[in-house]
Design a protein around this motif. Structure first.
Motif: not given
Length: 348
Positions: A169-194
């Motif tokens: 039921r519950f999935q967590v996806v962690h995004w760390l600026e120190s590793v991946q940089g700030l999330p972009t609108e395009a990356q957030l869009k790709a994530f939400a597309a599913d």
């Protein structure tokens, strides 16, 4: 005017990260005034030698379903007097003056699948929603949680435990600026597309919320399935209950006949034929004994937000609603004067 605030005892102060604390409060005999829905906030009074007190709103991270104490989670902000005082000085046994819960960043149905975006301390109301949905709902929940680095992740252990307990039921996806940089609108869009059919909630720093909300808009998420928390520092003092009667100049008194006002609040229907010009919607409801939600009373938060179903109002001040909110019929009751012969609103 009756003092709307209550003094609650601090049961515990929990260190979540190096700069974040959870404050556990006992509503005690005032429990009936502190019924809340997941995603709401408390407005607290922090003592100040310069101004007497400063008022700040902090989201509840606890969930109402377990019947336990209230918990707000506070992250210290740079040069933030109130958050610094809470994180550094507040301790068990202290008293904290607070207003009852407010806010509209809440899911209407815990059985609807959720897509949650949180950045930094924006996890606080989202955590309340997650806990409530997992305990009382049957939905699926996906959380995108962005932070500066691993040490900044508030509720890291709790989120891991919840995901391990109900992985279907519950999935967590962690995004760390120190590793991946700030999330972009395009990356957030790709994530939400599913997750196009889900109800989306967004909370965090302004740039993060703007990017996530823009991504949802581009994907065609309708307004009714997009929810964005509004963080605005309160400039006024909602704890000041002193009322000074000032006789207005004759030419400044709004004129016109009383207005018919119909209100849907918490499943109750109210119908009044005597809403007078010059009295705000909130003031009129209070004069009728209706316990309508509010916090700042100055148009600086969204605690008193209503949606116009019929008629129109004009607002004296608005520091929180954007053009899309206004186009969607959302108004602030504490700032709204009638602008038509009949006005029908809902708080849901």
């Amino acid at each position: 005017m009756t003092d709307p605030s209550f003094e609650l005892e601090v049961l515990e102060v929990v260190e979540e990260t190096g700069d974040a604390r959870s404050v556990v409060l006992d509503p005690g005999e005032h429990r009936e005034f502190f019924a809340y829905t997941p995603g709401q906030f408390l407005t607290v009074a922090v003592p100040s030698e310069r101004t007497g007190l400063v008022a700040r709103s902090y989201s509840l991270s606890s969930t109402p379903g377990d019947g336990g104490p209230l918990t707000i989670t506070v992250k210290r902000t740079p040069d933030g007097y109130a958050s610094g005082w809470i994180c550094e000085h507040l301790k068990a046994g202290d008293k904290l003056r607070v207003l009852p819960p407010s806010g509209i960043f809440t899911p209407k149905d815990l059985d609807v699948d959720l897509l949650l975006f949180a950045g930094g301390s924006g996890i606080t109301p989202v955590m309340s929603i997650i806990r409530a949905a997992l305990a009382d709902g049957v939905n699926k929940i996906t959380l995108f949680y962005a932070n500066r680095d691993e040490r900044s992740v508030i509720f890291h252990a709790s989120l891991a435990e919840l995901a391990a307990a109900q992985p279907e039921r519950f999935q967590v996806v962690h995004w760390l600026e120190s590793v991946q940089g700030l999330p972009t609108e395009a990356q957030l869009k790709a994530f939400a597309a599913d997750h196009l059919e889900r109800e989306a909630f967004v909370c965090g720093p302004a740039p993060f919320m703007k990017a996530a909300t823009s991504a949802l808009k581009e994907l065609g998420f309708p307004r009714e399935r997009r929810h964005q928390e509004k963080f605005v520092s309160l400039g006024g003092n909602p704890f000041d209950v002193e009322v000074i009667e000032v006789e207005p100049a004759a030419d400044s008194v709004p004129s016109g006949p009383p207005v018919n006002l119909q209100v849907d609040l918490d499943g109750e229907e109210y119908d009044f034929d005597d809403w007078k010009p010059g009295t705000t919607l909130l003031e009129h409801l209070e004069s009728k004994g209706v316990k309508a939600p509010y916090s700042c009373r100055e148009g600086e938060c969204s605690a008193c937000a209503v949606r116009i179903l019929e008629g129109e109002v004009t607002m004296r001040n608005n520091d929180v609603l954007d053009d899309e909110d206004l186009a969607d019929g959302i108004r602030l009751a504490c700032q709204s004067d009638a602008a038509s012969e009949k006005v029908r609103v809902t708080y849901s």
